[in-house]
Design an enzyme around this catalytic site. Structure first.
Site, mmCIF file in Angstrom:
data_model
loop_
_atom_site.group_PDB
_atom_site.id
_atom_site.type_symbol
_atom_site.label_atom_id
_atom_site.label_comp_id
_atom_site.label_asym_id
_atom_site.label_seq_id
_atom_site.Cartn_x
_atom_site.Cartn_y
_atom_site.Cartn_z
ATOM 1 N N ASP A 27 -44.426 24.498 44.837
ATOM 2 C CA ASP A 27 -43.286 24.097 44.511
ATOM 3 C C ASP A 27 -43.354 23.368 43.036
ATOM 4 O O ASP A 27 -44.400 22.368 42.960
ATOM 5 C CB ASP A 27 -43.041 23.025 45.550
ATOM 6 C CG ASP A 27 -41.508 22.608 45.623
ATOM 7 O OD1 ASP A 27 -40.932 22.986 44.501
ATOM 8 O OD2 ASP A 27 -41.163 21.393 46.449
ATOM 9 N N ASP A 121 -37.467 27.283 41.885
ATOM 10 C CA ASP A 121 -38.711 26.652 41.531
ATOM 11 C C ASP A 121 -39.669 26.761 42.664
ATOM 12 O O ASP A 121 -40.710 25.818 42.815
ATOM 13 C CB ASP A 121 -38.497 25.263 40.952
ATOM 14 C CG ASP A 121 -37.599 24.448 42.176
ATOM 15 O OD1 ASP A 121 -37.217 25.242 43.290
ATOM 16 O OD2 ASP A 121 -37.426 23.099 41.848
ATOM 17 N N GLU A 122 -39.679 27.589 43.697
ATOM 18 C CA GLU A 122 -40.517 27.451 44.815
ATOM 19 C C GLU A 122 -40.859 28.826 45.371
ATOM 20 O O GLU A 122 -39.800 29.749 45.161
ATOM 21 C CB GLU A 122 -40.088 26.615 45.719
ATOM 22 C CG GLU A 122 -38.761 26.825 46.429
ATOM 23 C CD GLU A 122 -38.436 25.843 47.670
ATOM 24 O OE1 GLU A 122 -39.210 25.529 48.181
ATOM 25 O OE2 GLU A 122 -37.432 25.404 47.770
#
Length: 427
Positions: A27, A121-122
């Site tokens: 993350d 973003d993860e």
């Protein structure tokens, strides 16, 4: 920018046994804000907020200096300015963030083919098959963080656990810029001391009901009678929550998760009563959707619109196309036809959105109409090349010339997947 509940008292060391923890959750920390810092290092060390610049703008991401003043994602930008007047406020730049995301995901893909990207973003990784080549999960997690920092210039937090749900919670507790291993044998002890909202999927109405029932921690939820939970939530959700509370999560890391839609929606600084202005927005939004489809090799069978009036009443409409498309003007034509059938709200339009749905890969072959004209697609692909090299403002449809990109706040969602107007990711 995660707002998942975290227990500040939670232990940071649960042991070193990673033999049964093949799942990593990577993350990125304050991703949009971190990208802005990487692009302009002179901003480092001061509060930075990424979000809408208009009167109805919202915060999308913020550095930890800004968070310390109470700023968080989803907060109105005006409120953030009041809480942190010293902060630097910058607009959302999705094209830039998308490029950084691709670089991060490329690094993850070099570790294992079992990468499930769940947002810009993860991502989850299953490193079971990488141990012989790269070492145990903790070593892999540390090397990933090092490479992302060295090669992309961004901080990343990593959670390591036996299941996806616990790995995601672990990465939240590893922040900022850290790594947390939850050994398989420590799963229950780790979970039961956390606030119940830390569980993946608990939020909104579910969290409110649990709070009302006095179920405050994951341990409370684990000890709750399943029959009681069933009466509150129904059997499916009741058993799901109870399993999660005991660390039971059969979900596997699934690479290549199919995107269901891409979309762009906009909250206007001032309610819009001019139908022509909405039609112009539709054109721009449709081309944004189409550009994202082409970048991901996808086409859409369905086009939808979303319209919210001054009283927050929301209308959604959709139509299925004769053949799937990734051409902006075709998406715009379908969306405009849907809008034309709707009466203009008395108090004007507060929010409008365009979506491309029911997606399929272009590479597998697609249906075409007998009178299919390839020239519009060729022209828009040429526009993609210009935008990729010179930025989003370098070229646009002629009817949009003179429109400012900076009048409001823009955000889109889709594969890869967040100014007068505010265009936001729709998830």
């Amino acid at each position: 920018m995660s707002k998942a509940p975290r227990d500040g008292r939670a232990r940071r060391d649960w042991g070193a046994d990673d033999s049964a923890t093949p799942v990593l959750h990577v993350d990125m920390d304050s991703f949009f804000a971190s990208v802005e810092l990487a692009e302009d290092p002179s901003l480092a060390g001061r509060p930075l907020v990424v979000g809408g610049m208009g009167t109805r703008g919202v915060v999308t991401s913020a550095t930890y200096e800004a968070r310390a003043a109470g700023v968080h994602a989803g907060m109105p930008t005006g409120r953030a300015r009041a809480l942190c007047p010293a902060a630097r406020f910058v607009p959302v730049r999705h094209g830039v963030y998308g490029e950084y995301s691709r670089r991060v995901m490329a690094i993850l893909g070099q570790v294992t083919p079992l990468v499930e990207q769940v947002s810009i973003d993860e991502a989850f990784l299953d490193v079971s098959g990488s141990r012989l080549r790269l070492g145990p999960p903790v070593r892999i997690g540390r090397e990933l963080r090092r490479r992302i920092r060295a090669e992309v210039g961004l901080p990343a937090s990593v959670g390591i656990a036996a299941t996806k749900g616990v790995a995601k919670i672990a990465s939240s507790h590893a922040k900022p810029d850290g790594l947390l291993l939850v050994p398989a044998g420590a799963t229950v002890d780790f979970l039961h001391g956390l606030p119940v909202g830390a569980l993946w999927g608990v939020g909104g109405r579910t969290g409110q009901v649990l709070e009302r029932e006095g179920i405050d921690t994951v341990g409370d939820l684990a000890r709750a009678d399943v029959g009681r939970l069933t009466r509150l939530f129904g059997p499916a959700l009741a058993h799901h929550l109870h399993d999660q509370a005991w660390g039971i999560d059969p979900r596997r890391v699934t690479p290549g998760r199919a995107e269901k839609s891409v979309g762009t929606e906009s909250t206007f600084d001032v309610n819009v009563s001019d139908r022509a202005q909405i039609e112009q927005f539709i054109l721009g939004a449709a081309h944004q959707c189409a550009r994202r489809l082409r970048a991901s090799g996808l086409v859409a069978w369905t086009v939808g619109i979303k319209m919210r009036d001054a009283d927050f009443h929301t209308v959604t409409r959709s139509t299925t196309l004769a053949a799937p498309t990734d051409v902006g003007r075709e998406i715009a034509r379908a969306a405009a036809a849907l809008f034309a059938r709707e009466p203009m709200p008395t108090g004007g339009v507060r929010l409008f959105g365009v979506r491309a749905e029911n997606l399929q890969a272009r590479a597998g072959g697609i249906a075409v109409t007998l009178d299919d004209d390839r020239r519009p697609l060729a022209a828009e692909r040429a526009m993609d090349a210009v935008v990729s090299r010179f930025g989003g403002g370098a070229i646009r449809p002629a009817s949009l010339l003179g429109e400012s990109d900076g009048a409001g706040e823009t955000a889109t969602n889709g594969p890869g997947s967040s100014r007068g107007t505010r265009m936001e990711p729709t998830r």
